[in-house]
Design a protein around this motif. Structure first.
Motif, PDB file in Angstrom:
ATOM      1  N   CYS A 133      13.694   5.572  33.467  1.00  0.00           N
ATOM      2  CA  CYS A 133      13.708   6.682  34.438  1.00  0.00           C
ATOM      3  C   CYS A 133      12.321   6.922  35.019  1.00  0.00           C
ATOM      4  N   ALA A 134      12.299   7.514  36.204  1.00  0.00           N
ATOM      5  CA  ALA A 134      11.038   7.876  36.847  1.00  0.00           C
ATOM      6  C   ALA A 134      10.296   8.920  36.015  1.00  0.00           C
TER       7      ALA A 134
ATOM      8  N   SER B  72      22.355  11.988  36.870  1.00  0.00           N
ATOM      9  CA  SER B  72      23.058  10.921  36.154  1.00  0.00           C
ATOM     10  C   SER B  72      23.669  11.508  34.886  1.00  0.00           C
TER      11      SER B  72
ATOM     12  N   ARG C   6      19.778  14.448  42.545  1.00  0.00           N
ATOM     13  CA  ARG C   6      20.499  13.312  41.984  1.00  0.00           C
ATOM     14  C   ARG C   6      20.606  13.460  40.464  1.00  0.00           C
TER      15      ARG C   6
ATOM     16  N   ARG D  99      18.378   5.012  37.866  1.00  0.00           N
ATOM     17  CA  ARG D  99      17.163   4.615  38.589  1.00  0.00           C
ATOM     18  C   ARG D  99      16.599   5.742  39.470  1.00  0.00           C
ATOM     19  N   ASN D 100      17.473   6.463  40.159  1.00  0.00           N
ATOM     20  CA  ASN D 100      16.996   7.485  41.107  1.00  0.00           C
ATOM     21  C   ASN D 100      17.234   8.915  40.635  1.00  0.00           C
ATOM     22  N   ALA D 101      17.503   9.074  39.358  1.00  0.00           N
ATOM     23  CA  ALA D 101      17.903  10.399  38.862  1.00  0.00           C
ATOM     24  C   ALA D 101      16.729  11.373  38.794  1.00  0.00           C
ATOM     25  N   ASP D 102      17.015  12.626  39.168  1.00  0.00           N
ATOM     26  CA  ASP D 102      16.080  13.726  38.922  1.00  0.00           C
ATOM     27  C   ASP D 102      16.339  14.337  37.551  1.00  0.00           C
TER      28      ASP D 102
ATOM     29  N   THR E  19      11.622  12.558  35.890  1.00  0.00           N
ATOM     30  CA  THR E  19      13.005  12.809  35.468  1.00  0.00           C
ATOM     31  C   THR E  19      13.067  13.624  34.181  1.00  0.00           C
TER      32      THR E  19
END
Length: 281
Positions: free
Chosen positions: A107-108, A5, A3, A80-83, A111
């Protein structure tokens, strides 16, 4: 990585989104301007149509690629879900530092945060985050779907693992990654912009006219386009911003922007995007 962004839906942002989606990645394209996002999708569709005409894609491929791109006007939702986040916003240090500070919070932890900056220090951008080891430069060339080079720019704290991951990712995109260290202008623009600036000085000093200067470089040096035509293509405001980064970063007068370039940008003659630069469009 699955994923991606992309922040900013201008020329570089939509080209980056196009490239990732064409290679099977799910892409969130983020911009505060909904109209700009709609325009970006239309540009991507048009560029895919060109590939269909060249018989490198089918209509089915085009729809699959477009379906992989989702647009967002809300930054938090878009990352939100980006690698991986690839920032392609305005070439302004304060804008980028502010954006990376927000991205770091939203971000997580895993990321990676990449900037498509053409000249601004990755180390300075990374300093706005709590994850400098996961901040890197991923400098694509324009037009992104066509040009092979990606400058992979290592900031002072960028980890070996992050560099290796982004280098491998660039290869997945059918690009040729070149690792460079974080100094003003990196490699591409440290060499290119003084050439463009010297071409502008040659006009300013009356050495030759615009067409003559470009023809010398095209016919004598086998450049695909002359430096003044290329400056118009890049954007004279972007050229000026990069030269200022070089001048301030090195403190060397050889990087000082030509007064003619400064005047043209001040007058709003920015090249192709404004309809007038060294050439009329």
């Amino acid at each position: 990585m699955q994923r991606i962004s992309v922040i900013g839906s201008g020329t570089m942002g939509n080209g980056i989104a196009h490239t990732f989606a064409q290679h099977g990645f799910e892409v969130a394209l983020v911009d505060i301007n909904a109209a700009a996002l709609a325009s970006a999708r239309a540009t991507i569709a048009s560029n895919l149509d060109r590939q269909i005409k060249k018989e490198t894609l089918t209509e089915t491929d085009k729809q699959l690629i477009l379906n992989r791109i989702t647009t967002y006007t809300d930054l938090a939702a878009g990352v939100r879900n980006a690698d991986l986040v690839v920032e392609a916003a305005t070439e302004n240090e304060q804008v980028k530092r502010s954006l990376f500070e927000q991205l770091d919070k939203q971000c997580a932890a895993h990321t990676i945060l990449a900037s498509n900056t053409s000249s601004i220090s990755i180390t300075k951008i990374a300093a706005a985050t709590q994850r400098p080891e996961k901040v890197i430069g991923m400098h694509f060339m324009n037009p992104v779907p066509v040009m092979k080079l990606v400058e992979v720019v290592k900031g002072h704290s960028t980890s070996t693992d992050t560099t290796a991951e982004i280098t491998a990712l660039a290869i997945q995109l059918d690009k040729i990654p070149v690792e460079v260290n974080d100094y003003p202008g990196f490699v591409a623009n440290r060499i290119l912009m003084p050439m463009i600036n010297e071409a502008v000085y040659s006009v300013y000093e009356g050495v030759a006219d615009v067409e003559a200067i470009d023809n010398v470089m095209k016919l004598g040096m086998a450049h695909p386009m002359g430096p003044l035509q290329l400056a118009d293509f890049i954007g004279l405001d972007v050229c000026l911003a990069i030269l200022r980064v070089l001048y301030e970063g090195f403190g060397n007068p050889k990087y000082a922007p030509c007064p003619l370039l400064v005047n043209m940008v001040t007058a709003g003659k920015l090249g192709r995007k404004s309809g007038q630069g060294f050439y009329t469009y």
